[in-house]
Design a protein around this motif. Sequence first.
Motif, PDB file in Angstrom:
ATOM      1  N   GLY A   1       0.830  -1.205   0.000  1.00 42.35           N
ATOM      2  CA  GLY A   1       0.000   0.000   0.000  1.00 42.35           C
ATOM      3  C   GLY A   1       0.863   1.254   0.000  1.00 42.35           C
ATOM      4  O   GLY A   1       2.101   1.189   0.127  1.00 42.35           O
ATOM      5  N   LEU A   2       0.231   2.410  -0.125  1.00 38.02           N
ATOM      6  CA  LEU A   2       0.975   3.680  -0.040  1.00 38.02           C
ATOM      7  C   LEU A   2       1.579   3.800   1.358  1.00 38.02           C
ATOM      8  O   LEU A   2       1.004   3.320   2.338  1.00 38.02           O
ATOM      9  CB  LEU A   2       0.036   4.865  -0.308  1.00 38.02           C
ATOM     10  CG  LEU A   2      -0.561   4.971  -1.710  1.00 38.02           C
ATOM     11  CD1 LEU A   2      -1.541   6.140  -1.776  1.00 38.02           C
ATOM     12  CD2 LEU A   2       0.541   5.144  -2.762  1.00 38.02           C
ATOM     13  N   VAL A   3       2.726   4.453   1.436  1.00 40.01           N
ATOM     14  CA  VAL A   3       3.378   4.639   2.739  1.00 40.01           C
ATOM     15  C   VAL A   3       2.637   5.749   3.499  1.00 40.01           C
ATOM     16  O   VAL A   3       2.511   6.879   3.003  1.00 40.01           O
ATOM     17  CB  VAL A   3       4.862   5.015   2.557  1.00 40.01           C
ATOM     18  CG1 VAL A   3       5.526   5.274   3.903  1.00 40.01           C
ATOM     19  CG2 VAL A   3       5.597   3.929   1.783  1.00 40.01           C
ATOM     20  N   ALA A   4       2.136   5.395   4.682  1.00 44.19           N
ATOM     21  CA  ALA A   4       1.309   6.345   5.442  1.00 44.19           C
ATOM     22  C   ALA A   4       2.118   7.033   6.535  1.00 44.19           C
ATOM     23  O   ALA A   4       3.025   6.439   7.127  1.00 44.19           O
ATOM     24  CB  ALA A   4       0.142   5.597   6.081  1.00 44.19           C
ATOM     25  N   ALA A   5       1.802   8.300   6.800  1.00 40.90           N
ATOM     26  CA  ALA A   5       2.418   9.005   7.940  1.00 40.90           C
ATOM     27  C   ALA A   5       1.853   8.396   9.223  1.00 40.90           C
ATOM     28  O   ALA A   5       0.627   8.272   9.354  1.00 40.90           O
ATOM     29  CB  ALA A   5       2.093  10.490   7.881  1.00 40.90           C
ATOM     30  N   PRO A   6       2.727   7.999  10.165  1.00 39.56           N
ATOM     31  CA  PRO A   6       2.215   7.405  11.403  1.00 39.56           C
ATOM     32  C   PRO A   6       1.437   8.387  12.272  1.00 39.56           C
ATOM     33  O   PRO A   6       0.603   7.988  13.070  1.00 39.56           O
ATOM     34  CB  PRO A   6       3.474   6.911  12.122  1.00 39.56           C
ATOM     35  CG  PRO A   6       4.614   7.620  11.492  1.00 39.56           C
ATOM     36  CD  PRO A   6       4.195   7.988  10.102  1.00 39.56           C
ATOM     37  N   HIS A   7       1.741   9.670  12.124  1.00 40.87           N
ATOM     38  CA  HIS A   7       1.011  10.680  12.917  1.00 40.87           C
ATOM     39  C   HIS A   7       0.381  11.714  11.990  1.00 40.87           C
ATOM     40  O   HIS A   7       1.083  12.351  11.192  1.00 40.87           O
ATOM     41  CB  HIS A   7       1.951  11.470  13.833  1.00 40.87           C
ATOM     42  CG  HIS A   7       2.697  10.641  14.821  1.00 40.87           C
ATOM     43  ND1 HIS A   7       2.085   9.940  15.825  1.00 40.87           N
ATOM     44  CD2 HIS A   7       4.021  10.433  14.970  1.00 40.87           C
ATOM     45  CE1 HIS A   7       2.998   9.326  16.546  1.00 40.87           C
ATOM     46  NE2 HIS A   7       4.184   9.599  16.045  1.00 40.87           N
ATOM     47  N   VAL A   8      -0.940  11.874  12.113  1.00 35.30           N
ATOM     48  CA  VAL A   8      -1.635  12.977  11.430  1.00 35.30           C
ATOM     49  C   VAL A   8      -2.584  13.582  12.459  1.00 35.30           C
ATOM     50  O   VAL A   8      -3.394  12.861  13.048  1.00 35.30           O
ATOM     51  CB  VAL A   8      -2.450  12.486  10.212  1.00 35.30           C
ATOM     52  CG1 VAL A   8      -3.101  13.673   9.501  1.00 35.30           C
ATOM     53  CG2 VAL A   8      -1.567  11.714   9.235  1.00 35.30           C
ATOM     54  N   GLU A   9      -2.427  14.857  12.734  1.00 37.30           N
ATOM     55  CA  GLU A   9      -3.291  15.511  13.727  1.00 37.30           C
ATOM     56  C   GLU A   9      -3.583  16.926  13.261  1.00 37.30           C
ATOM     57  O   GLU A   9      -2.841  17.487  12.444  1.00 37.30           O
ATOM     58  CB  GLU A   9      -2.583  15.599  15.084  1.00 37.30           C
ATOM     59  CG  GLU A   9      -2.436  14.277  15.805  1.00 37.30           C
ATOM     60  CD  GLU A   9      -1.840  14.486  17.197  1.00 37.30           C
ATOM     61  OE1 GLU A   9      -2.320  15.365  17.931  1.00 37.30           O
ATOM     62  OE2 GLU A   9      -0.862  13.783  17.515  1.00 37.30           O
ATOM     63  N   SER A  10      -4.645  17.497  13.839  1.00 39.43           N
ATOM     64  CA  SER A  10      -4.860  18.907  13.519  1.00 39.43           C
ATOM     65  C   SER A  10      -5.011  19.721  14.799  1.00 39.43           C
ATOM     66  O   SER A  10      -5.441  19.211  15.828  1.00 39.43           O
ATOM     67  CB  SER A  10      -6.063  19.099  12.603  1.00 39.43           C
ATOM     68  OG  SER A  10      -7.248  18.884  13.290  1.00 39.43           O
ATOM     69  N   TYR A  11      -4.600  20.967  14.706  1.00 38.37           N
ATOM     70  CA  TYR A  11      -4.774  21.929  15.807  1.00 38.37           C
ATOM     71  C   TYR A  11      -5.691  23.029  15.294  1.00 38.37           C
ATOM     72  O   TYR A  11      -5.316  23.767  14.362  1.00 38.37           O
ATOM     73  CB  TYR A  11      -3.424  22.507  16.236  1.00 38.37           C
ATOM     74  CG  TYR A  11      -3.573  23.589  17.295  1.00 38.37           C
ATOM     75  CD1 TYR A  11      -3.777  23.257  18.623  1.00 38.37           C
ATOM     76  CD2 TYR A  11      -3.565  24.939  16.947  1.00 38.37           C
ATOM     77  CE1 TYR A  11      -3.956  24.239  19.592  1.00 38.37           C
ATOM     78  CE2 TYR A  11      -3.742  25.933  17.906  1.00 38.37           C
ATOM     79  CZ  TYR A  11      -3.935  25.568  19.228  1.00 38.37           C
ATOM     80  OH  TYR A  11      -4.122  26.542  20.190  1.00 38.37           O
TER      81      TYR A  11
END
Length: 456
Positions: free
Chosen positions: A143-153
């Motif tokens: 699969g596509l390489v995913a960012a382990p952390h995605v967050e929003s402020y």
Amino acid sequence: MLKTKAKSRLPEDFHDLVDPEQATVDRSIFSDEEIYKLELERIFARGWNFMCHESQIPKPGDFFLSFIGDDSVIATRDKTGKLQVFLNTCRHRGNAVCRAEQGHTKSFLCTYHGWTYGLDGKLIGVPGYKDFYHEDLDRSQWGLVAAPHVESYKGFVFACMDPDAPNLNEFLGPVGRIGLDLIAERGRIVPIDGIKKNIIGCNWKLAVDNAFDYYHAPLTHASTIMVRNPRVDKEGNALPPRANSSANDHRVMLGSYGHAISGPKVSETERSLAALLPDHKIEPRVDLAWRDKPETLEAMGPAGIEINSHPNIFPNMWVTESSQVALRIPRGPRSTEVWWFSFVDADLSDERQKAYVEHSNFLHGPSGMNEQEDGENWDQSTRGTASILAKNFPLNYAMNRDRGEVKFDNAGVAYIDTHVNEHAQLWMYMCWADWMTAPDWSSLKQRHESPPTDRF
Ligand code: FES
Ligand code: FE
């Protein structure tokens, strides 16, 4: 943890290149190819990077192309509405799986051989899976390489590729959060359609450095200021801009991991001007009413609420007092792509929103007056760090060194009120050396546990 190894030609300790005692910075950090490559690994690949605003990808299937260092990444929402960020590269031969800068899709189709990825990054289509691969390819591994952390402020979406990084809130700390609150607290903010993009022949750090620089404006931006805020003498002759440097009118806030804010506080002149102007005439810098809400004071704190200047969220996200975000995206040691996101409060009148757009176009982007003036200086400065003779002489960051008392507001945020100064620039380079030297996140965290002012 992403492991990195310094090349032998590079210093073991990058603090050798930044001298806080002498307030100097070695020129090599602005043009050396090897240092640049290591920055991509040790800063961009390990840190939190701004992607886009949530309102730019509100629905499942919406996507926005951004960058982590020199890696193209896709920020999207999967079918459940979860924010996801993927490297924009096919696992077969590496082709980009998304070419549009922004849009809506059901899947990401690689246009080379047709591998297709779902919104959750899974490999869901392989032409010839039966006949050519004999159903022998484990699609779950490709699969596509995913960012382990995605967050929003408060709507600002960030991604981080290092599993060991602290969460976004901890990374931002009070200074990073105040920087984003300068926009987020204005109301129901949304970005204006279209991101202005411009390539300048400079090192990305010199563009960031300028975020804190109020020394240059009266000279570099004399033309812009004379057009925008003309001053005349009694006979009506044009006068040059005034240097704004009275004692204590500038506030500096130094945050962990290199975040900083530096520039003028909200002035009494701006307050009285805002009170005098008719509603539709209020331009971004003197749009101050949003600061009077008690919730805003609570979010930004007593020291933050008076900031009317430029934060930088380390490494490369610059926030303006007029509700814009600039990314300084590295494109090589001597090239930077500048992106401008312009935000408005959606509840403002059309006229007021238009004033924000005009302000942004007048100053920033390829046609912006300020950007032309700044860009030429950054280009020449970068050249001046690369030539054989000049590169041996360090740059000077001594302005107002050791002046100004460090104070703490009642939320515990440290700040210094002083004249125009270079504290934030020097702090940013000290932190840059921390990032470049630290072998992993635990040593970087350790270094940034104590208040930054202990080291300043
Ligand atoms: Fe993507 Fe071959 S490179 S399918
Ligand atoms: Fe400028």
